[in-house]
Write an enzyme that holds these catalytic residues in place. Structure first.
Site, mmCIF file in Angstrom:
data_model
loop_
_atom_site.group_PDB
_atom_site.id
_atom_site.type_symbol
_atom_site.label_atom_id
_atom_site.label_comp_id
_atom_site.label_asym_id
_atom_site.label_seq_id
_atom_site.Cartn_x
_atom_site.Cartn_y
_atom_site.Cartn_z
ATOM 1 C CG HIS A 1 -1.930 1.057 1.271
ATOM 2 N ND1 HIS A 1 -1.636 2.378 1.532
ATOM 3 C CD2 HIS A 1 -3.273 1.004 1.067
ATOM 4 C CE1 HIS A 1 -2.744 3.092 1.494
ATOM 5 N NE2 HIS A 1 -3.751 2.283 1.196
ATOM 6 C CB CYS B 1 -4.348 3.114 -2.299
ATOM 7 S SG CYS B 1 -5.434 4.170 -1.307
ATOM 8 C CG HIS C 1 -7.589 0.629 -0.917
ATOM 9 N ND1 HIS C 1 -6.803 1.092 0.121
ATOM 10 C CD2 HIS C 1 -7.892 -0.655 -0.605
ATOM 11 C CE1 HIS C 1 -6.637 0.122 1.007
ATOM 12 N NE2 HIS C 1 -7.287 -0.941 0.585
ATOM 13 C CG ASP D 1 -9.887 3.156 1.470
ATOM 14 O OD1 ASP D 1 -10.367 3.008 2.601
ATOM 15 O OD2 ASP D 1 -8.677 3.330 1.255
ATOM 16 C CG HIS D 2 -9.989 6.779 3.048
ATOM 17 N ND1 HIS D 2 -8.843 7.524 3.133
ATOM 18 C CD2 HIS D 2 -9.718 5.614 3.690
ATOM 19 C CE1 HIS D 2 -7.922 6.836 3.795
ATOM 20 N NE2 HIS D 2 -8.436 5.669 4.132
ATOM 21 C CE1 TYR E 1 -11.753 2.073 5.649
ATOM 22 C CE2 TYR E 1 -10.744 3.889 6.839
ATOM 23 C CZ TYR E 1 -10.662 2.890 5.898
ATOM 24 O OH TYR E 1 -9.502 2.695 5.195
#
Length: 320
Positions: A176, A215, A241, A283-284, A298
């Protein structure tokens, strides 16, 4: 075809039901930090077996583990690093025994992802996380500075120990990026922050298990053409991601999936072009009305929009 997954914590939460209701049955999971019995370590077979069984009882197939045992000694090259790496080797071995094909790890020492505001206003009164380099507190670390070359040296040592184990286990190690992708932060260098450095990572130890987590929120801060880079990395992408941001590496904010700087449709087409068959997760996400911002990025409800948006892109691209 790529598959949509969700991050599902090892303990049941509202996301367990929401994901199922959205038709998501693939889990990106954690590690059994809270359920270890006396004498057990995080990488041991018994606690991992129990955790996998819990996911399956909830209706999920565990595809990725996205959590790490303690690794700061390994990252800094300190005494005790071999013992930390031993736990990782055991984890990889037992993931292979359990049929869990991807381990997402990172090389951020002292602290993980950094944000300086966890409630930046976004559309309709929702809130998102944001980062401004000038607002990072000095208290973020009490450790001495570390150079980029030290991190590279320690990473090579780590990979030479772990990748042969990963190859034998059939588990992909998926790096990542640094979040945010800048260096240094209060004297602590970061190395997984540029496209060139990612190619250096892939050349550091030649192995089919040496792969990357794409990501998008971080990589889109490294390039002005993310779909192009997805195609260049190709089969080295083992996990995705799917998220977006607006801004530059030193000052940015998270966005709704349809409101960032990236052409998300072109990214989805790029994954089809490279034949990506792994899992992709949102994600996020923003925190929306009626949900808690306690775990910023999240929230439970914010994921519903993300999953629907991603599924729409997936169906549009793969139907053509």
């Amino acid at each position: 075809m790529l598959q949509i997954a969700e991050f599902i914590s090892p303990k049941p939460s509202p996301v367990w039901k929401l994901a199922q209701q959205c038709g998501v049955t693939l889990a990106v999971g954690g590690l059994p930090f809270d359920t270890l019995k006396p004498g057990e370590k995080l990488g041991d077979l018994a606690p991992l077996t129990r955790m996998k069984a819990d996911y399956e009882a909830g209706g999920f197939k565990l595809e990725v583990i996205e959590a790490r045992p303690p690794l700061n000694k390994a990252k800094r090259g300190l005494e005790g690093r071999d013992e930390e790496i031993d736990v990782v080797c055991e984890l990889l071995t037992n993931m292979g025994k359990l049929g869990i094909p991807v381990w997402c790890y990172e090389w951020m020492t002292d602290f993980n992802w950094v944000r300086t505001n966890f409630a930046t206003p976004s559309r309709g009164g929702s809130v998102v996380t944001s980062f401004d380099a000038k607002d990072v507190p000095d208290s973020i670390t009490s450790n001495p500075p570390i150079s980029e070359e030290e991190l590279w040296t320690n990473l090579e040592y780590f990979l030479k120990r772990t990748l042969p184990v990963a190859e034998k286990a059939g588990v992909k190690m998926s790096m990542h990026p640094d979040d945010p992708p800048i260096t240094p932060i209060k004297g602590v260098s970061r190395i997984m922050r540029t496209i060139d450095n990612y190619h250096r990572l892939l050349g550091l130890v030649d192995s089919p298990m040496n792969t990357i987590t794409m990501c998008q929120g971080n990589f889109t801060l490294m390039t002005d053409d993310l779909p192009r880079e997805i195609k260049r990395f190709g089969k080295k992408i083992s996990f995705v991601h799917f998220r977006d941001v607006r801004g530059v590496p030193t000052k940015f904010q998270e966005t709704w999936h349809d409101a960032g700087k990236t052409d998300m449709l072109a990214c989805m087409k790029a994954y089809k072009d490279i034949g990506f068959e792994g899992v992709l997760r949102p994600d996020h996400v923003p925190t929306v009305e009626g949900d808690s911002n306690e775990n910023a990025g999240y929230s439970a409800f914010g994921r519903l929009y993300a999953i629907g948006y991603i599924r729409g892109l997936q169906q549009a691209v793969y139907a053509s």
